[in-house]
Design an enzyme around this catalytic site. Sequence first.
Site, PDB file in Angstrom:
ATOM      1  N   ALA A  28       0.243   9.399   2.914  1.00 58.71           N
ATOM      2  CA  ALA A  28      -0.080   8.507   4.027  1.00 58.71           C
ATOM      3  C   ALA A  28      -1.282   7.665   3.607  1.00 58.71           C
ATOM      4  O   ALA A  28      -2.082   8.087   2.759  1.00 58.71           O
ATOM      5  CB  ALA A  28      -0.402   9.328   5.264  1.00 58.71           C
ATOM      6  N   GLY A  80       2.235  12.757   2.276  1.00 54.78           N
ATOM      7  CA  GLY A  80       3.351  12.166   3.015  1.00 54.78           C
ATOM      8  C   GLY A  80       4.454  11.651   2.097  1.00 54.78           C
ATOM      9  O   GLY A  80       5.609  11.542   2.519  1.00 54.78           O
ATOM     10  N   GLU A  97       6.523  14.623   1.426  1.00 55.03           N
ATOM     11  CA  GLU A  97       7.233  14.926   2.686  1.00 55.03           C
ATOM     12  C   GLU A  97       8.371  13.928   2.929  1.00 55.03           C
ATOM     13  O   GLU A  97       9.438  14.310   3.403  1.00 55.03           O
ATOM     14  CB  GLU A  97       6.228  14.908   3.845  1.00 55.03           C
ATOM     15  N   GLU A 120      -3.413  17.359   0.856  1.00 54.05           N
ATOM     16  CA  GLU A 120      -4.167  17.032   2.080  1.00 54.05           C
ATOM     17  C   GLU A 120      -5.381  17.921   2.262  1.00 54.05           C
ATOM     18  O   GLU A 120      -6.381  17.508   2.856  1.00 54.05           O
ATOM     19  CB  GLU A 120      -3.256  17.141   3.309  1.00 54.05           C
TER      20      GLU A 120
HETATM   21  C1  HXC Z   1      -4.546   4.732   0.493  1.00 48.82           C
HETATM   22  C2  HXC Z   1      -4.333   4.939  -1.783  1.00 48.82           C
HETATM   23  C3  HXC Z   1      -3.719   6.199  -1.639  1.00 48.82           C
HETATM   24  C4  HXC Z   1      -3.521   6.690  -0.315  1.00 48.82           C
HETATM   25  C5  HXC Z   1      -3.870   5.750  -3.750  1.00 48.82           C
HETATM   26  N1  HXC Z   1      -4.400   4.704  -3.104  1.00 48.82           N
HETATM   27  N2  HXC Z   1      -3.458   6.685  -2.880  1.00 48.82           N
HETATM   28  N3  HXC Z   1      -4.734   4.218  -0.721  1.00 48.82           N
HETATM   29  N4  HXC Z   1      -3.959   5.934   0.703  1.00 48.82           N
HETATM   30  N5  HXC Z   1      -2.917   7.857  -0.073  1.00 48.82           N
HETATM   31  C6  HXC Z   1      -4.997   3.481  -3.688  1.00 48.82           C
HETATM   32  C7  HXC Z   1      -6.347   3.730  -4.297  1.00 48.82           C
HETATM   33  O1  HXC Z   1      -7.348   3.708  -3.321  1.00 48.82           O
HETATM   34  C8  HXC Z   1      -6.447   2.572  -5.270  1.00 48.82           C
HETATM   35  O2  HXC Z   1      -6.765   1.382  -4.590  1.00 48.82           O
HETATM   36  C9  HXC Z   1      -5.018   2.418  -5.755  1.00 48.82           C
HETATM   37  O3  HXC Z   1      -4.176   3.037  -4.759  1.00 48.82           O
HETATM   38  C10 HXC Z   1      -4.764   3.130  -7.085  1.00 48.82           C
HETATM   39  O4  HXC Z   1      -5.171   4.477  -6.978  1.00 48.82           O
HETATM   40  P1  HXC Z   1      -6.212   5.172  -7.988  1.00 48.82           P
HETATM   41  O5  HXC Z   1      -6.791   6.328  -7.276  1.00 48.82           O
HETATM   42  O6  HXC Z   1      -7.163   4.172  -8.542  1.00 48.82           O
HETATM   43  O7  HXC Z   1      -5.221   5.626  -9.147  1.00 48.82           O
HETATM   44  P2  HXC Z   1      -5.343   6.909 -10.090  1.00 48.82           P
HETATM   45  O8  HXC Z   1      -6.753   7.080 -10.579  1.00 48.82           O
HETATM   46  O9  HXC Z   1      -4.265   6.749 -11.103  1.00 48.82           O
HETATM   47  O10 HXC Z   1      -5.029   8.176  -9.159  1.00 48.82           O
HETATM   48  C11 HXC Z   1      -3.755   8.303  -8.580  1.00 48.82           C
HETATM   49  C12 HXC Z   1      -3.809   9.417  -7.491  1.00 48.82           C
HETATM   50  C13 HXC Z   1      -4.940   9.103  -6.464  1.00 48.82           C
HETATM   51  C14 HXC Z   1      -4.027  10.797  -8.134  1.00 48.82           C
HETATM   52  C15 HXC Z   1      -2.425   9.426  -6.811  1.00 48.82           C
HETATM   53  O11 HXC Z   1      -4.788   7.740  -6.053  1.00 48.82           O
HETATM   54  C16 HXC Z   1      -4.949   9.992  -5.263  1.00 48.82           C
HETATM   55  O12 HXC Z   1      -5.374  11.142  -5.336  1.00 48.82           O
HETATM   56  N6  HXC Z   1      -4.480   9.452  -4.129  1.00 48.82           N
HETATM   57  C17 HXC Z   1      -4.518  10.147  -2.845  1.00 48.82           C
HETATM   58  C18 HXC Z   1      -3.456  11.227  -2.774  1.00 48.82           C
HETATM   59  C19 HXC Z   1      -3.531  11.985  -1.458  1.00 48.82           C
HETATM   60  O13 HXC Z   1      -4.545  12.583  -1.115  1.00 48.82           O
HETATM   61  N7  HXC Z   1      -2.455  11.956  -0.696  1.00 48.82           N
HETATM   62  C20 HXC Z   1      -2.381  12.596   0.642  1.00 48.82           C
HETATM   63  C21 HXC Z   1      -2.801  11.625   1.718  1.00 48.82           C
HETATM   64  S1  HXC Z   1      -2.862  12.398   3.312  1.00 48.82           S
HETATM   65  P3  HXC Z   1      -8.176   0.622  -4.822  1.00 48.82           P
HETATM   66  O14 HXC Z   1      -8.058  -0.609  -3.979  1.00 48.82           O
HETATM   67  O15 HXC Z   1      -9.228   1.559  -4.379  1.00 48.82           O
HETATM   68  O16 HXC Z   1      -8.225   0.346  -6.300  1.00 48.82           O
HETATM   69  C22 HXC Z   1      -1.268  12.499   3.794  1.00 48.82           C
HETATM   70  C23 HXC Z   1      -1.061  13.120   5.188  1.00 48.82           C
HETATM   71  C24 HXC Z   1       0.360  13.031   5.639  1.00 48.82           C
HETATM   72  O17 HXC Z   1      -0.362  12.124   3.130  1.00 48.82           O
HETATM   73  C25 HXC Z   1       0.490  13.321   7.107  1.00 48.82           C
HETATM   74  C26 HXC Z   1       0.418  12.118   8.007  1.00 48.82           C
HETATM   75  C27 HXC Z   1       0.922  12.370   9.409  1.00 48.82           C
END
Ligand code: HXC
Length: 258
Positions: A65, A109, A112, A132
């Site tokens: 998400a 997400g 999921e 998460e």
């Molecule tokens: C918003 C995101 C994002 C996310 C990545 N980006 N994941 N933006 N939400 N979930 C953005 C980064 O901010 C960045 O933008 C660009 O995408 C590239 O990501 P990087 O982090 O620079 O790439 P990298 O170093 O290769 O790392 C990749 C990654 C990391 C390991 C996937 O991005 C990461 O850990 N992302 C978050 C994963 C996560 O926690 N997912 C769960 C979310 S909560 P900028 O502009 O900063 O360069 C969820 C809840 C679901 O899903 C339930 C809802 C009801």
Amino acid sequence: MAYETLIVEAHDAVALIRLNRPEALNALNSRLLEELGQALDAAEADPGVRCLVLTGSERAFAAGADIKEMSDKSYAEMFSADFFGPAARRIEACRKPIIAAVSGYALGGGCELAMLCDFIIASETARFGQPEINLGVMPGIGGTQRLTRLVGKSKAMDMILTGRMMDAAEAERAGLVSRIVPADRLVAEALEAAAKIAGQSPLAVMMNIELVDAAYETTLSAGVAMERRLFHSLFAFEDQKEGMAAFIEKRKPDFRGR
Ligand code: HXC
């Protein structure tokens, strides 16, 4: 129809939907989920579409998400919007088969979303996770329930509590994905599988999906009884006569969905 966050392509009877927010690794924001609902509505309304493939980019199926969209929300906002509940229910309710073709990250997400599809084909580079916990939250689109049913309690707890990722080989061993293919063949292989499904009786396909899904919701004896009744009911369709006649006549069946 043109979308801001999706690219939709027709491949004969298969609709290929690509998540397309490369700047955010296909993070799921409200816009993307709204458009995904619209794309599913369009595919379901089109009698020419018999199967769907949902994919992302080589780098990411979806990294979860959208954290930036979510971070400042209040409890009242999350609750009153039933945050992502309607979108998840829309995908779950799709009666046409959906194959998730996953390359790169399928996190939170994103994982999921893949699990909401009927099955998952993964490329060698796929990485699945429910990270998460690292954000002080939890899966919110069914991850605690679907991952546990798919891979069992021990692995689900490990993934959800440590936030670690699974590679494609581990995901296949655990039963999360149906098969692994080379990264450069992912979409082609998913389209091939989808074309195969699109060539079957759409009525039989829908009933088979209902039954496999029922295995997660009901007892064995009730599920087996439901299977027997639906099996009998298929004999009311022309597609059953066509399928069996084609076998006997040593030709390819022409299923019309009636
Ligand atoms: C918003 C995101 C994002 C996310 C990545 N980006 N994941 N933006 N939400 N979930 C953005 C980064 O901010 C960045 O933008 C660009 O995408 C590239 O990501 P990087 O982090 O620079 O790439 P990298 O170093 O290769 O790392 C990749 C990654 C990391 C390991 C996937 O991005 C990461 O850990 N992302 C978050 C994963 C996560 O926690 N997912 C769960 C979310 S909560 P900028 O502009 O900063 O360069 C969820 C809840 C679901 O899903 C339930 C809802 C009801």
